[in-house]
Design a protein around this motif. Structure first.
Motif, PDB file in Angstrom:
ATOM      1  N   ILE A  59      -8.943  16.223 -20.835  1.00  6.65           N
ATOM      2  CA  ILE A  59      -7.761  15.396 -20.108  1.00  6.65           C
ATOM      3  C   ILE A  59      -8.345  14.277 -19.410  1.00  6.65           C
ATOM      4  CG2 ILE A  59      -6.212  17.483 -20.213  1.00  6.65           C
ATOM      5  CD1 ILE A  59      -6.591  17.463 -17.154  1.00  6.65           C
ATOM      6  N   ARG A  60      -7.643  13.125 -19.338  1.00  5.09           N
ATOM      7  CA  ARG A  60      -8.206  11.987 -18.548  1.00  5.09           C
ATOM      8  C   ARG A  60      -7.672  12.081 -17.232  1.00  5.09           C
ATOM      9  NH1 ARG A  60      -8.205   6.557 -21.582  1.00  5.09           N
ATOM     10  NH2 ARG A  60      -9.488   5.900 -19.917  1.00  5.09           N
ATOM     11  N   VAL A  61      -8.056  11.860 -16.034  1.00  3.99           N
ATOM     12  CA  VAL A  61      -7.567  12.126 -14.864  1.00  3.99           C
ATOM     13  C   VAL A  61      -7.625  10.751 -13.882  1.00  3.99           C
ATOM     14  CG1 VAL A  61      -7.538  13.173 -12.632  1.00  3.99           C
ATOM     15  CG2 VAL A  61      -7.865  14.304 -14.835  1.00  3.99           C
ATOM     16  N   PHE A  62      -6.819  10.230 -13.326  1.00  3.70           N
ATOM     17  CA  PHE A  62      -6.528   8.887 -12.677  1.00  3.70           C
ATOM     18  C   PHE A  62      -6.195   9.179 -11.297  1.00  3.70           C
ATOM     19  CE2 PHE A  62      -6.386   7.761 -17.043  1.00  3.70           C
ATOM     20  CZ  PHE A  62      -7.227   6.827 -17.385  1.00  3.70           C
ATOM     21  N   ALA A  63      -6.645   8.503 -10.324  1.00  7.21           N
ATOM     22  CA  ALA A  63      -6.112   8.671  -9.137  1.00  7.21           C
ATOM     23  C   ALA A  63      -5.483   7.220  -8.308  1.00  7.21           C
ATOM     24  CB  ALA A  63      -7.197   9.291  -7.849  1.00  7.21           C
ATOM     25  N   LYS A  64      -4.551   7.181  -7.978  1.00  3.20           N
ATOM     26  CA  LYS A  64      -3.797   6.106  -7.194  1.00  3.20           C
ATOM     27  C   LYS A  64      -4.213   6.345  -5.690  1.00  3.20           C
ATOM     28  CE  LYS A  64      -0.896   2.360  -7.476  1.00  3.20           C
ATOM     29  NZ  LYS A  64      -1.648   1.099  -7.558  1.00  3.20           N
ATOM     30  N   LEU A  65      -5.130   5.259  -5.173  1.00  6.48           N
ATOM     31  CA  LEU A  65      -5.691   5.596  -4.060  1.00  6.48           C
ATOM     32  C   LEU A  65      -4.848   4.559  -3.044  1.00  6.48           C
ATOM     33  CD1 LEU A  65      -9.496   5.195  -4.909  1.00  6.48           C
ATOM     34  CD2 LEU A  65      -7.910   7.486  -4.679  1.00  6.48           C
ATOM     35  N   GLU A  66      -3.891   5.135  -2.396  1.00  5.34           N
ATOM     36  CA  GLU A  66      -3.051   4.772  -1.478  1.00  5.34           C
ATOM     37  C   GLU A  66      -3.643   4.466  -0.076  1.00  5.34           C
ATOM     38  OE1 GLU A  66       0.150   3.311  -2.240  1.00  5.34           O
ATOM     39  OE2 GLU A  66      -0.688   3.451  -4.033  1.00  5.34           O
ATOM     40  N   ARG A  67      -4.714   5.004   0.274  1.00  6.48           N
ATOM     41  CA  ARG A  67      -5.336   4.612   1.489  1.00  6.48           C
ATOM     42  C   ARG A  67      -5.815   3.087   1.690  1.00  6.48           C
ATOM     43  NH1 ARG A  67     -11.056   7.479   2.368  1.00  6.48           N
ATOM     44  NH2 ARG A  67     -10.959   6.148   4.083  1.00  6.48           N
ATOM     45  N   PHE A  68      -5.803   2.759   0.405  1.00 12.38           N
ATOM     46  CA  PHE A  68      -6.399   0.993   0.418  1.00 12.38           C
ATOM     47  C   PHE A  68      -5.087   0.112   1.033  1.00 12.38           C
ATOM     48  CE2 PHE A  68      -9.651   2.881  -2.040  1.00 12.38           C
ATOM     49  CZ  PHE A  68     -10.816   2.220  -1.215  1.00 12.38           C
ATOM     50  N   ASN A  69      -3.963   0.680   1.385  1.00 11.28           N
ATOM     51  CA  ASN A  69      -2.940  -0.194   2.216  1.00 11.28           C
ATOM     52  C   ASN A  69      -3.540  -0.162   3.300  1.00 11.28           C
ATOM     53  OD1 ASN A  69      -0.438  -0.248   0.157  1.00 11.28           O
ATOM     54  ND2 ASN A  69      -0.634   1.799   0.219  1.00 11.28           N
ATOM     55  N   PRO A  70      -2.888  -1.331   4.007  1.00  3.69           N
ATOM     56  CA  PRO A  70      -3.604  -1.711   5.281  1.00  3.69           C
ATOM     57  C   PRO A  70      -3.344  -0.702   6.544  1.00  3.69           C
ATOM     58  CG  PRO A  70      -1.645  -2.918   4.888  1.00  3.69           C
ATOM     59  CD  PRO A  70      -1.926  -2.322   3.612  1.00  3.69           C
ATOM     60  N   GLY A  71      -2.277   0.149   6.448  1.00  2.00           N
ATOM     61  CA  GLY A  71      -2.077   0.996   7.518  1.00  2.00           C
ATOM     62  C   GLY A  71      -2.858   2.411   7.034  1.00  2.00           C
ATOM     63  N   GLY A  72      -3.227   2.324   5.822  1.00  2.00           N
ATOM     64  CA  GLY A  72      -4.076   3.647   5.309  1.00  2.00           C
ATOM     65  C   GLY A  72      -3.277   4.610   4.514  1.00  2.00           C
ATOM     66  N   SER A  73      -2.270   4.237   4.024  1.00  2.00           N
ATOM     67  CA  SER A  73      -1.361   5.272   3.484  1.00  2.00           C
ATOM     68  C   SER A  73      -0.128   4.769   2.643  1.00  2.00           C
ATOM     69  CB  SER A  73      -0.953   6.612   4.284  1.00  2.00           C
ATOM     70  OG  SER A  73       0.508   6.008   4.764  1.00  2.00           O
ATOM     71  N   VAL A  74       0.142   5.615   1.730  1.00  2.00           N
ATOM     72  CA  VAL A  74       1.418   5.302   0.668  1.00  2.00           C
ATOM     73  C   VAL A  74       2.680   4.709   1.527  1.00  2.00           C
ATOM     74  CG1 VAL A  74       1.837   7.631   0.682  1.00  2.00           C
ATOM     75  CG2 VAL A  74       2.545   6.103  -1.321  1.00  2.00           C
ATOM     76  N   LYS A  75       2.656   5.446   2.935  1.00  2.00           N
ATOM     77  CA  LYS A  75       3.707   5.021   3.597  1.00  2.00           C
ATOM     78  C   LYS A  75       4.174   3.642   4.268  1.00  2.00           C
ATOM     79  CE  LYS A  75       5.357   9.559   4.061  1.00  2.00           C
ATOM     80  NZ  LYS A  75       6.651   9.867   3.829  1.00  2.00           N
ATOM     81  N   ASP A  76       2.803   2.926   3.986  1.00  2.00           N
ATOM     82  CA  ASP A  76       2.887   1.517   4.191  1.00  2.00           C
ATOM     83  C   ASP A  76       3.895   0.768   3.476  1.00  2.00           C
ATOM     84  OD1 ASP A  76       0.941   1.992   6.165  1.00  2.00           O
ATOM     85  OD2 ASP A  76      -0.265   0.485   5.193  1.00  2.00           O
ATOM     86  N   ARG A  77       4.107   1.355   2.075  1.00  2.00           N
ATOM     87  CA  ARG A  77       5.261   0.747   1.016  1.00  2.00           C
ATOM     88  C   ARG A  77       6.594   1.260   1.843  1.00  2.00           C
ATOM     89  NH1 ARG A  77       2.871  -0.055  -4.349  1.00  2.00           N
ATOM     90  NH2 ARG A  77       0.657   1.063  -4.399  1.00  2.00           N
ATOM     91  N   THR A  78       6.697   2.453   2.231  1.00  2.00           N
ATOM     92  CA  THR A  78       7.933   2.883   2.526  1.00  2.00           C
ATOM     93  C   THR A  78       8.447   2.007   3.767  1.00  2.00           C
ATOM     94  OG1 THR A  78       7.686   5.216   1.685  1.00  2.00           O
ATOM     95  CG2 THR A  78       9.089   4.834   3.538  1.00  2.00           C
ATOM     96  N   ALA A  79       7.792   1.862   4.865  1.00  2.00           N
ATOM     97  CA  ALA A  79       7.924   1.373   6.137  1.00  2.00           C
ATOM     98  C   ALA A  79       8.191  -0.057   5.909  1.00  2.00           C
ATOM     99  CB  ALA A  79       6.577   1.503   6.931  1.00  2.00           C
ATOM    100  N   LEU A  80       7.513  -0.937   5.094  1.00  2.00           N
ATOM    101  CA  LEU A  80       7.761  -2.506   4.838  1.00  2.00           C
ATOM    102  C   LEU A  80       8.982  -2.403   4.104  1.00  2.00           C
ATOM    103  CD1 LEU A  80       6.525  -4.981   5.247  1.00  2.00           C
ATOM    104  CD2 LEU A  80       5.535  -4.936   2.785  1.00  2.00           C
ATOM    105  N   SER A  81       9.258  -1.591   3.275  1.00  2.00           N
ATOM    106  CA  SER A  81      10.778  -1.555   2.486  1.00  2.00           C
ATOM    107  C   SER A  81      11.923  -1.360   3.305  1.00  2.00           C
ATOM    108  CB  SER A  81      10.642  -0.652   1.301  1.00  2.00           C
ATOM    109  OG  SER A  81      11.946  -0.713   0.435  1.00  2.00           O
ATOM    110  N   MET A  82      11.679  -0.425   4.282  1.00  2.00           N
ATOM    111  CA  MET A  82      12.891  -0.212   5.076  1.00  2.00           C
ATOM    112  C   MET A  82      13.096  -1.288   6.214  1.00  2.00           C
ATOM    113  SD  MET A  82      12.596   3.876   5.540  1.00  2.00           S
ATOM    114  CE  MET A  82      11.164   4.046   6.513  1.00  2.00           C
ATOM    115  N   LEU A  83      12.190  -1.901   6.736  1.00  2.00           N
ATOM    116  CA  LEU A  83      12.031  -2.835   7.711  1.00  2.00           C
ATOM    117  C   LEU A  83      12.361  -4.349   7.402  1.00  2.00           C
ATOM    118  CD1 LEU A  83       9.834  -1.699  10.479  1.00  2.00           C
ATOM    119  CD2 LEU A  83      12.134  -0.973  10.319  1.00  2.00           C
ATOM    120  N   LEU A  84      11.912  -4.836   6.136  1.00  2.00           N
ATOM    121  CA  LEU A  84      11.800  -5.910   5.934  1.00  2.00           C
ATOM    122  C   LEU A  84      12.771  -6.765   5.904  1.00  2.00           C
ATOM    123  CD1 LEU A  84       9.769  -8.464   5.682  1.00  2.00           C
ATOM    124  CD2 LEU A  84       9.485  -7.964   2.999  1.00  2.00           C
ATOM    125  N   ASP A  85      13.788  -6.105   4.883  1.00  2.00           N
ATOM    126  CA  ASP A  85      15.130  -6.947   4.757  1.00  2.00           C
ATOM    127  C   ASP A  85      15.978  -7.125   6.095  1.00  2.00           C
ATOM    128  OD1 ASP A  85      16.903  -7.920   2.536  1.00  2.00           O
ATOM    129  OD2 ASP A  85      18.103  -6.561   3.571  1.00  2.00           O
TER     130      ASP A  85
END
Length: 364
Positions: A59-85
């Protein structure tokens, strides 16, 4: 018991405002060679093929490395989505509005960075399991930190107490806003982009997606994208042994934050995943250590959970299938736990044989 449902006081519902954007709410991508402001770096994280993680497998395995968001995690996406609008619409105003949230770590850091960027006051309710490092990061961003020190007497968990404290703060703090990651529909909306990035990187060919669950935002967002685009991707939700999300039984103590929950989130959708795999704390630790040994990637506990689930499922996955694991954060915030030999030994005994072999057969 479910967490706050959309529509309760303080909860956020989608309010896309179109032409009502204000300058303080802009997040722009800048020139092709430079981003405009740190928040423009949220998203578009690397997708890396892991060639050594599962030896002797086709099998081929890929990793989506969310640590490369500026705050260090996938939760940066969540935080920005919930506040920006709400920032764009003027509902959240610098010097006036107060953002209040409960978090065990990563979302707190993402919210703290965004609130500091836009000049918003941020009050974060954490608990005794939150690491000193994460608390120090929050205070560096000038967030106000409240630490819950006593667990809920009925469940023995901290989350119900944290949520109750957030409700109290919102009720008694003028101009306060609770994003409520557990029920906010803007949480999963953020992760449609996460899945879109994965699909684009692999030219639409994704056979399996392994996703750790906590608020269920990433799971729901990826599932929504897959359904909307008619993809055949099978979703494997990775939960913790002792979590209430899929089991619905009485919770048991878990040592590692990041995946699993002691209350079922309002965003929970029993049909979002094709299957569910439950993993133990020890499996997470061992998988993280093997990942470092074989791929030189330092990842967090919920990343290890997805690896453990993949390893369990790998013998039944067809050859040449493309499997994507979402790695929510890095391992630098787990140096005193997962990557501490003393901590691991004190909790699990001598278990280093579970990761001693390296990719090339040398001893680590």
């Amino acid at each position: 018991m479910d967490l706050l449902q959309p529509g309760e006081r303080g909860a956020c519902t989608p309010t896309f405002t179109g032409g009502h954007d204000q300058p303080q709410g802009e997040v722009q991508k800048g020139s092709p060679h430079a981003l405009k402001g740190i928040l423009a770096a949220v998203g578009n994280t690397p997708l890396v093929e892991l060639e050594r993680l599962v030896p002797d497998s086709r099998i081929r395995v890929f990793a989506k490395l969310e640590r490369f968001n500026p705050g260090g995690s996938v939760k940066d996406r969540t935080a920005l989505s919930m506040l920006l609008d709400k920032i764009r619409s003027g509902e959240l105003q610098p010097g006036r509005s107060v953002v209040v949230e409960s978090s065990s770590g990563n979302l707190a850091v993402g919210l703290a960075q965004i609130c500091r960027y836009f000049g918003l006051r941020f009050v974060c309710v954490v608990d005794a399991k939150t690491t000193e490092q994460n608390i120090a990061i929050l205070r560096a961003y000038q967030a106000q930190v409240e630490v819950v020190t006593r667990p809920d007497p009925d469940s023995g968990e901290y989350l119900p107490v944290r949520v109750r404290r957030v409700r109290e703060l919102v009720a008694n703090t003028p101009h306060s806003f609770w994003p409520n990651q557990y029920a906010n529909p803007l949480n999963p909306i953020a992760h449609r982009q996460t899945m879109g990035e994965i699909v684009e990187a692999l030219d639409g060919s994704v056979d399996y997606l392994f996703c750790a669950v906590s608020s269920c935002g990433t799971l729901r967002g990826c599932a929504d994208y897959i359904r909307e685009h008619g993809l055949s991707t099978k979703i494997v939700a990775v939960d913790a042994v002792g979590s209430m999300i899929f089991d619905g039984q009485r919770p048991i103590e878990r040592l590692l934050p990041g995946h699993g929950a002691s209350l079922r989130p309002g965003l929970f959708d029993p049909n979002a995943a094709d299957e569910v795999v439950h993993v133990t704390d020890l499996e997470c630790v061992a998988a993280c250590r093997r990942l470092t040994a074989r791929e030189a990637i330092l990842a967090g506990g919920s990343s290890g959970a997805t690896i453990a689930a993949l390893e369990r499922r790998a013998p039944t996955i067809p050859a040449d299938a493309k499997c994507v694991l979402i790695f929510p954060d890095g391992g630098d915030r787990y140096l005193d736990t997962i990557y501490s030999d003393d901590w691991v030994r004190s909790r699990f005994g001598e278990v280093s044989h579970l990761w001693k072999e390296a990719a090339g057969g040398d001893q680590v």
